[in-house]
Design a protein around this motif. Structure first.
Motif, PDB file in Angstrom:
ATOM      1  N   GLY A 295      35.731  72.765  57.843  1.00  0.00           N
ATOM      2  CA  GLY A 295      34.473  73.980  57.640  1.00  0.00           C
ATOM      3  C   GLY A 295      33.474  75.139  57.173  1.00  0.00           C
ATOM      4  O   GLY A 295      32.902  75.915  57.632  1.00  0.00           O
ATOM      5  N   ARG A 296      33.613  74.543  55.775  1.00  0.00           N
ATOM      6  CA  ARG A 296      32.570  75.070  54.947  1.00  0.00           C
ATOM      7  C   ARG A 296      31.734  74.951  54.362  1.00  0.00           C
ATOM      8  O   ARG A 296      31.757  73.242  53.657  1.00  0.00           O
ATOM      9  CB  ARG A 296      33.646  75.814  54.046  1.00  0.00           C
ATOM     10  N   ARG A 297      30.393  74.375  55.083  1.00  0.00           N
ATOM     11  CA  ARG A 297      28.884  73.977  54.962  1.00  0.00           C
ATOM     12  C   ARG A 297      28.364  74.669  54.291  1.00  0.00           C
ATOM     13  O   ARG A 297      28.011  75.822  53.691  1.00  0.00           O
ATOM     14  CB  ARG A 297      28.714  73.705  56.302  1.00  0.00           C
ATOM     15  N   PRO A 298      27.472  74.032  52.969  1.00  0.00           N
ATOM     16  CA  PRO A 298      26.777  74.483  52.086  1.00  0.00           C
ATOM     17  C   PRO A 298      25.833  75.415  53.199  1.00  0.00           C
ATOM     18  O   PRO A 298      25.065  74.483  54.130  1.00  0.00           O
ATOM     19  CB  PRO A 298      26.174  73.292  51.769  1.00  0.00           C
ATOM     20  N   SER A 299      25.520  76.215  52.751  1.00  0.00           N
ATOM     21  CA  SER A 299      23.648  76.973  52.663  1.00  0.00           C
ATOM     22  C   SER A 299      22.806  75.981  51.948  1.00  0.00           C
ATOM     23  O   SER A 299      22.930  75.108  51.677  1.00  0.00           O
ATOM     24  CB  SER A 299      24.063  78.739  52.062  1.00  0.00           C
ATOM     25  N   ASP A 300      22.163  76.342  52.554  1.00  0.00           N
ATOM     26  CA  ASP A 300      20.104  76.591  52.633  1.00  0.00           C
ATOM     27  C   ASP A 300      20.196  76.245  51.008  1.00  0.00           C
ATOM     28  O   ASP A 300      19.939  75.447  50.241  1.00  0.00           O
ATOM     29  CB  ASP A 300      18.755  76.400  53.396  1.00  0.00           C
ATOM     30  N   SER A 301      20.917  76.950  50.219  1.00  0.00           N
ATOM     31  CA  SER A 301      20.084  76.990  48.698  1.00  0.00           C
ATOM     32  C   SER A 301      21.411  76.299  48.033  1.00  0.00           C
ATOM     33  O   SER A 301      21.091  75.657  47.021  1.00  0.00           O
ATOM     34  CB  SER A 301      20.444  78.478  48.340  1.00  0.00           C
ATOM     35  N   GLU A 302      22.716  76.140  48.879  1.00  0.00           N
ATOM     36  CA  GLU A 302      23.695  75.264  47.795  1.00  0.00           C
ATOM     37  C   GLU A 302      23.421  73.846  48.005  1.00  0.00           C
ATOM     38  O   GLU A 302      23.374  73.216  47.753  1.00  0.00           O
ATOM     39  CB  GLU A 302      25.037  75.955  48.963  1.00  0.00           C
ATOM     40  N   ALA A 303      22.858  73.846  49.549  1.00  0.00           N
ATOM     41  CA  ALA A 303      22.648  72.249  49.890  1.00  0.00           C
ATOM     42  C   ALA A 303      21.288  72.179  48.668  1.00  0.00           C
ATOM     43  O   ALA A 303      21.756  70.749  48.084  1.00  0.00           O
ATOM     44  CB  ALA A 303      21.558  72.257  50.434  1.00  0.00           C
ATOM     45  N   GLU A 304      20.452  72.339  48.381  1.00  0.00           N
ATOM     46  CA  GLU A 304      19.162  72.250  47.338  1.00  0.00           C
ATOM     47  C   GLU A 304      19.781  72.526  46.164  1.00  0.00           C
ATOM     48  O   GLU A 304      19.215  71.400  45.349  1.00  0.00           O
ATOM     49  CB  GLU A 304      18.446  73.697  47.661  1.00  0.00           C
ATOM     50  N   ALA A 305      20.703  73.288  45.642  1.00  0.00           N
ATOM     51  CA  ALA A 305      21.731  73.154  44.599  1.00  0.00           C
ATOM     52  C   ALA A 305      22.157  71.344  44.565  1.00  0.00           C
ATOM     53  O   ALA A 305      22.306  70.990  43.175  1.00  0.00           O
ATOM     54  CB  ALA A 305      22.765  74.228  44.057  1.00  0.00           C
ATOM     55  N   LEU A 306      22.673  71.582  45.737  1.00  0.00           N
ATOM     56  CA  LEU A 306      23.606  69.451  44.968  1.00  0.00           C
ATOM     57  C   LEU A 306      22.610  68.769  45.187  1.00  0.00           C
ATOM     58  O   LEU A 306      22.373  67.709  44.101  1.00  0.00           O
ATOM     59  CB  LEU A 306      24.372  69.776  46.515  1.00  0.00           C
ATOM     60  N   LEU A 307      21.281  68.880  45.836  1.00  0.00           N
ATOM     61  CA  LEU A 307      20.036  67.564  45.582  1.00  0.00           C
ATOM     62  C   LEU A 307      19.309  67.621  44.187  1.00  0.00           C
ATOM     63  O   LEU A 307      18.944  66.687  43.473  1.00  0.00           O
ATOM     64  CB  LEU A 307      19.399  67.893  46.767  1.00  0.00           C
ATOM     65  N   GLU A 308      19.304  69.336  43.881  1.00  0.00           N
ATOM     66  CA  GLU A 308      18.475  69.133  42.250  1.00  0.00           C
ATOM     67  C   GLU A 308      19.663  68.613  41.933  1.00  0.00           C
ATOM     68  O   GLU A 308      18.854  68.390  40.391  1.00  0.00           O
ATOM     69  CB  GLU A 308      18.144  71.090  42.603  1.00  0.00           C
ATOM     70  N   SER A 309      20.700  68.667  41.964  1.00  0.00           N
ATOM     71  CA  SER A 309      21.714  68.205  40.046  1.00  0.00           C
ATOM     72  C   SER A 309      21.555  66.749  40.411  1.00  0.00           C
ATOM     73  O   SER A 309      22.291  66.244  39.429  1.00  0.00           O
ATOM     74  CB  SER A 309      23.388  68.938  40.698  1.00  0.00           C
ATOM     75  N   GLY A 310      21.451  66.747  41.262  1.00  0.00           N
ATOM     76  CA  GLY A 310      21.157  64.829  41.633  1.00  0.00           C
ATOM     77  C   GLY A 310      22.534  63.964  42.063  1.00  0.00           C
ATOM     78  O   GLY A 310      22.707  62.994  41.946  1.00  0.00           O
ATOM     79  N   ALA A 311      23.348  65.233  41.992  1.00  0.00           N
ATOM     80  CA  ALA A 311      24.916  64.659  42.687  1.00  0.00           C
ATOM     81  C   ALA A 311      25.049  63.855  43.696  1.00  0.00           C
ATOM     82  O   ALA A 311      26.082  63.255  43.725  1.00  0.00           O
ATOM     83  CB  ALA A 311      25.986  65.522  42.771  1.00  0.00           C
ATOM     84  N   VAL A 312      24.526  64.354  44.758  1.00  0.00           N
ATOM     85  CA  VAL A 312      23.999  64.007  46.001  1.00  0.00           C
ATOM     86  C   VAL A 312      23.002  63.696  46.690  1.00  0.00           C
ATOM     87  O   VAL A 312      21.530  64.410  45.880  1.00  0.00           O
ATOM     88  CB  VAL A 312      24.718  64.102  46.688  1.00  0.00           C
TER      89      VAL A 312
END
Length: 910
Positions: A295-312
């Motif tokens: 139930g712990r979904r990333p926020s918009d900013s957290e999702a953006e950080a994930l995408l920017e990192s290249g990890a996903v």
């Protein structure tokens, strides 16, 4: 003397790696206490059988039990200790003694400890010594629980409430540690690290800490994840054991594997922030999946950080999280809702004149130490239970006792009740005197507003504008009024246009002002702040049913899609279950707007409105009449007795056409004492007299309406007083002003903000030449994060980048960022070198940096490396390796990789 070891110590030792240490040292020892294997992936889930039953049906409890008394006493003691330990010292002490009598889980020793805490909170150390509380605790030391013995030991070690006696304090700690107390063991370890040796304690420091850690971990129950987090924090702080980030990380992994969503997300954050060599994107994706499933979904900013990192990639994120961040309509909007502690409180259809809390207040009001606030609370509860008018006489008698004891809230409440008797000069003079005393003695700005309304609307010869204007000016000068703002304007507040409004909302939210608390929480949600902020403000909302209701209203009003509207209605229902009937009317209004055409919902609305109407809420009675289409006199007959006993302003107004002439003046006087001195209520009173055919009094209230500040103008223009007051007062500092001031004050990051402001062509502050000058400051600024500088430069428009290329050499900052180990920075540096390359040999370094980023699982780097090795200069070609990188990128969801790999296979025959 030999140290006695218990079974726990022996068990813990099996999991330890101990480094030899001396008995006394100034630094924490290096000690590896590794977590065990995670055996139960759902261990941290709450067990329903362990939860307290929150179902509380009003009216079904026959009498107040000791358990009820203890619950109310705990709350009152906690609140008074926080708000006024000095002024309410005697009363808090009496409540503590009373709790000892009625709470079977609160021992005599607990009471003594609570009294010691009270003396310390009130700043009475000398009285604490004279009271003999600490020595009295020592007399029963053998019977104390571990935590009580540790507290007593600290008193003697530190000389709190007694002359210092280190020998006794150490002995007590030592004996408590022998008994297996992890708290005592940790305290001994802290003392030894400080060089304070415990006499006759011959266990090595490492062993002491090892036994403590084992005790902290405890049993395999649903609290194990919380305790694992405590151990992780010990390894982060490095106060008792040498800081060990690896072990802290391992304990969080243990908690995540046992079913803790927050721990799983911390693993994700760890890999996001780790240097390239320590990153493990596969593990990141695994725990991202775990967190999402819990139930712990990333926020918009957290999702953006994930995408920017290249990890996903977006595709992988969609698969893991289960929705598309760019297209989901309800969205992963950050919300305090998951952190609200909502219970179930089922109210009956009609108000109950008895209640457990009322009985409790009656009991503590008999205590000789009871302050005026108790009588004010009792008067309020009497009016809630018996009815505003049926309980008036008893409430006023109680309020006289509150006034005699100097309670400001009681004075203001009694003054408002006296305004019902406005034909009696003695009572109206008393009301004014009480309100003026609350201003001069208690600093209650709200009473200035009441005095303004008294003279402007409520006295028989109103409006008396000289007096009203005086109090209105004083009230405005106090800046006490809440910010008047619509829901949509609330979220549109700009700190560079209306900083004062934002600051006022924040301040009043911290003060617990109901509407401003709800408003600020909406702004917190919209700002995508981290979980800690959401938890903090959820805790504030949990403390006030009215704030929860106001928050639900804003959630409903701000819902911008059918999906969000559905969610807001469900939250409203949960808040109603938590608050009970006090929220029934607002839920009924929301349901009427949401889907009242559904017959089942229509029936629910009628039930809710009937419940609210039975408690004298006139708005509910009016809405019920309008929705059902029943004759007005029939609806009045249904609620006539209720209105007589407890009707509010609108209920009294609804009754006006149907009551006999003998009741008219009394109902009008009641309504005037409750009115808000504004256009709406003045119009209501004018209409009431017009209905009864009294044109002179109808005209009187129309005249009063003309004296309301602002008149009808602002409402017709949909402007508030706050907005009108902003006219021509001077512009607020804009972002550039703020950044320039920060730069002048030595903030190293201010130049980065100034570059952003001057390099964005969509902003009024756009100035390419100045942008280059700011970037020049940043290129060699070692105090500014090089990766942030790099990202800002890459995001700048071509015109700015052209000027930068002509005037500055960005290579140093790019290289500095790349050498931090960030995969994205290495990728950016490689692209920069590629753009600067003139010969094939220049691309060798590009391949090196792309390889570093690719090895850190950066999908974009894998594709660029695959292109160079598969289709670049002959000296760099390595088709087999290129396909490995392209296939790996495809596995990570990089959309370009499959087609490029296919082209390479076709071209090379592989």
């Amino acid at each position: 003397m030999k140290t006695r070891f218990n079974l726990l110590a022996c068990t813990v030792l099996a999991a330890m790696t101990l480094a030899p240490t001396a008995q006394a040292q100034s630094t924490p020892p290096v000690l590896r206490f590794a977590p065990p294997a995670a055996l139960a992936p759902d261990a941290c889930f709450p067990r329903l059988a362990e939860r307290e039953d929150d179902l509380d049906v009003e009216g079904l409890d026959d009498e107040l039990t000791d358990e009820d008394r203890a619950r109310y006493l705990r709350r009152d003691i906690r609140n008074l200790l926080r708000t006024d330990p000095v002024g309410e010292f005697a009363f808090i002490a009496a409540l503590i003694e009373r709790r000892v009598e009625v709470d079977s889980r609160f021992s005599d020793a607990d009471g003594i400890l609570a009294l010691i805490d009270l003396h310390l909170a009130a700043g009475r150390p000398e009285e604490l010594v004279a009271s003999g509380l600490v020595p009295s605790l020592r007399e029963r030391a053998e019977a104390l629980a571990h935590r009580q013995r540790i507290a007593l030991a600290q008193f003697y070690l530190d000389g709190i409430g007694v002359a210092p006696d280190p020998a006794y304090g150490q002995e007590l700690l030592r004996e408590t540690a022998y008994a297996g107390s992890p708290g005592a063991l940790l305290e001994i370890a802290r003392m030894e690290i400080r060089g304070e040796m415990i006499d006759q304690w011959d266990a090595p420091l490492d062993l002491t800490i090892s036994m403590a850690m084992g005790g902290v971990l405890g049993a395999l129950d649903n609290g194990i994840c919380r305790r694992a987090e405590r151990i992780a924090q010990e390894y982060e702080r490095g106060e008792v054991v040498a800081a060990d980030a690896e072990l802290a990380f391992a304990w969080r992994k243990f908690a995540a594997d046992m079913g803790d969503a927050d721990a799983a997300w911390r693993i994700v954050e760890h890999h996001l922030n780790a240097p390239a060599a320590a990153k493990d994107n596969e593990e990141l994706r695994h725990y991202l999946t775990v967190a999402a499933n819990l139930g712990r979904r990333p926020s918009d900013s957290e999702a953006e950080a994930l995408l920017e990192s290249g990890a996903v990639t977006p595709e992988v994120l969609l698969t893991i999280v289960g929705f598309n961040h760019s297209q989901d309509k309800a969205g992963p909007r950050r919300s305090v809702a998951p952190y609200l502690d909502l219970i179930i409180n089922v109210d009956g259809m009609e108000a109950d004149e008895d209640g457990l809390y009322l009985d409790y207040l009656r009991e503590i009001a008999e205590m000789p130490e009871a302050p005026g606030s108790v009588f004010t609370r009792l008067a309020q509860e009497v009016q809630v239970r018996r009815g505003r008018w049926a309980g008036e006489a008893e409430a006023m008698e109680l309020l006289e006792k509150a006034v005699a004891r100097g309670d400001g809230d009681g004075m203001a409440m009694l003054a408002r009740m006296l305004m019902r008797y406005r034909d009696d000069p003695r009572r109206t003079d008393r009301a004014v005197s009480l309100l003026m005393e609350t201003v001069s003695r208690h600093g209650m700005a709200s009473s200035m507003h009441l005095l303004d309304g008294h003279y402007r609307c409520q006295v028989n010869d109103a409006p008396r504008m000289a007096e009203a204007s005086h109090w209105a000016e004083a009230y405005h000068a106090s800046d006490y009024a809440s910010v008047t703002i619509s829901a949509t304007d609330l979220l549109a507040l700009d700190p560079y246009r209306e900083p004062e409004a934002i600051a006022k909302i924040q301040s009043q939210a911290l003060q617990g002002r109901t509407t401003m608390l709800a408003a600020h929480v909406q702004r917190v949600q919209e700002s995508n702040l981290p979980d800690a902020a959401l938890r903090f403000w959820a805790g504030r909302l949990n403390g006030s049913d009215q704030a929860l209701e106001a928050f639900s209203e804003l959630e409903f009003e701000l819902a911008t899609s059918p999906e969000l509207r559905d969610l807001s209605v469900e939250l409203f229902r949960r808040v109603y279950l938590n608050n009970g009937v006090t929220t029934a009317l607002d839920l009924a209004i929301a349901l009427t707007e949401h889907n009242s055409r559904d017959p089942h919902i229509a029936d629910e609305i009628v039930t809710l409105l009937t419940m609210a109407g039975n408690r004298g809420e006139g708005a509910a009675i009016r809405l019920l009449w309008r929705l059902t289409g029943r004759p007005g006199e029939d609806v009045y007959a249904q609620f006539a007795d209720v209105i007589e006993k407890r009707g509010d302003f609108l209920a009294l107004m609804y009754a006006i056409p149907y009551i006999p002439a003998a009741k008219l003046d009394d109902y009008i006087d009641r309504a005037v004492s409750l009115m808000n001195c504004g256009i709406k209520d003045a119009e209501e009173l004018g209409d009431a007299y017009a209905i009864r055919g009294d044109m002179a009094m109808s005209y009187h209230w129309r005249q009063i309406g003309l004296q309301i500040e602002g008149g009808h103008v602002l409402s017709k223009l949909r402007l508030s007083d706050r907005q009108m007051a902003q006219y021509a007062i001077g512009r607020a500092p804009d972002p550039a002003d703020v950044a320039a001031r920060a730069q002048a004050e030595g903030d190293p990051g201010a130049a980065l903000e100034l570059f952003r402001l001057t390099s964005d062509p969509d902003l009024e502050t756009y100035d390419p030449e100045r942008a280059v000058a700011h970037l020049d400051e940043l290129v060699n600024a070692r105090t500014v994060d090089a990766t942030s500088v790099l990202q800002s430069w890459r995001a700048s428009p071509p015109a700015v980048r052209a000027l930068v290329s002509a005037q500055l050499d960005m290579t140093p900052v790019l290289e500095r960022a790349a050498r931090t180990g960030e995969a994205s920075a290495a990728f950016e540096y490689a692209l920069h070198l590629r753009d600067q390359a003139e010969t094939a040999s220049d691309l060798v370094l590009v391949v090196d940096w792309l390889s570093q980023a690719a090895r850190a699982d950066h999908p974009g780097a894998m594709v660029e490396l695959g292109l160079l090795q598969g289709m670049g200069p002959a000296a760099l070609r390595d088709p087999d390796q290129a396909l490995i990188w392209l296939d790996r990128a495809a596995d990570l969801g990089e959309t370009r990789a499959p087609s490029l790999a296919q082209m390479l296979r076709l071209g090379s025959g592989l």
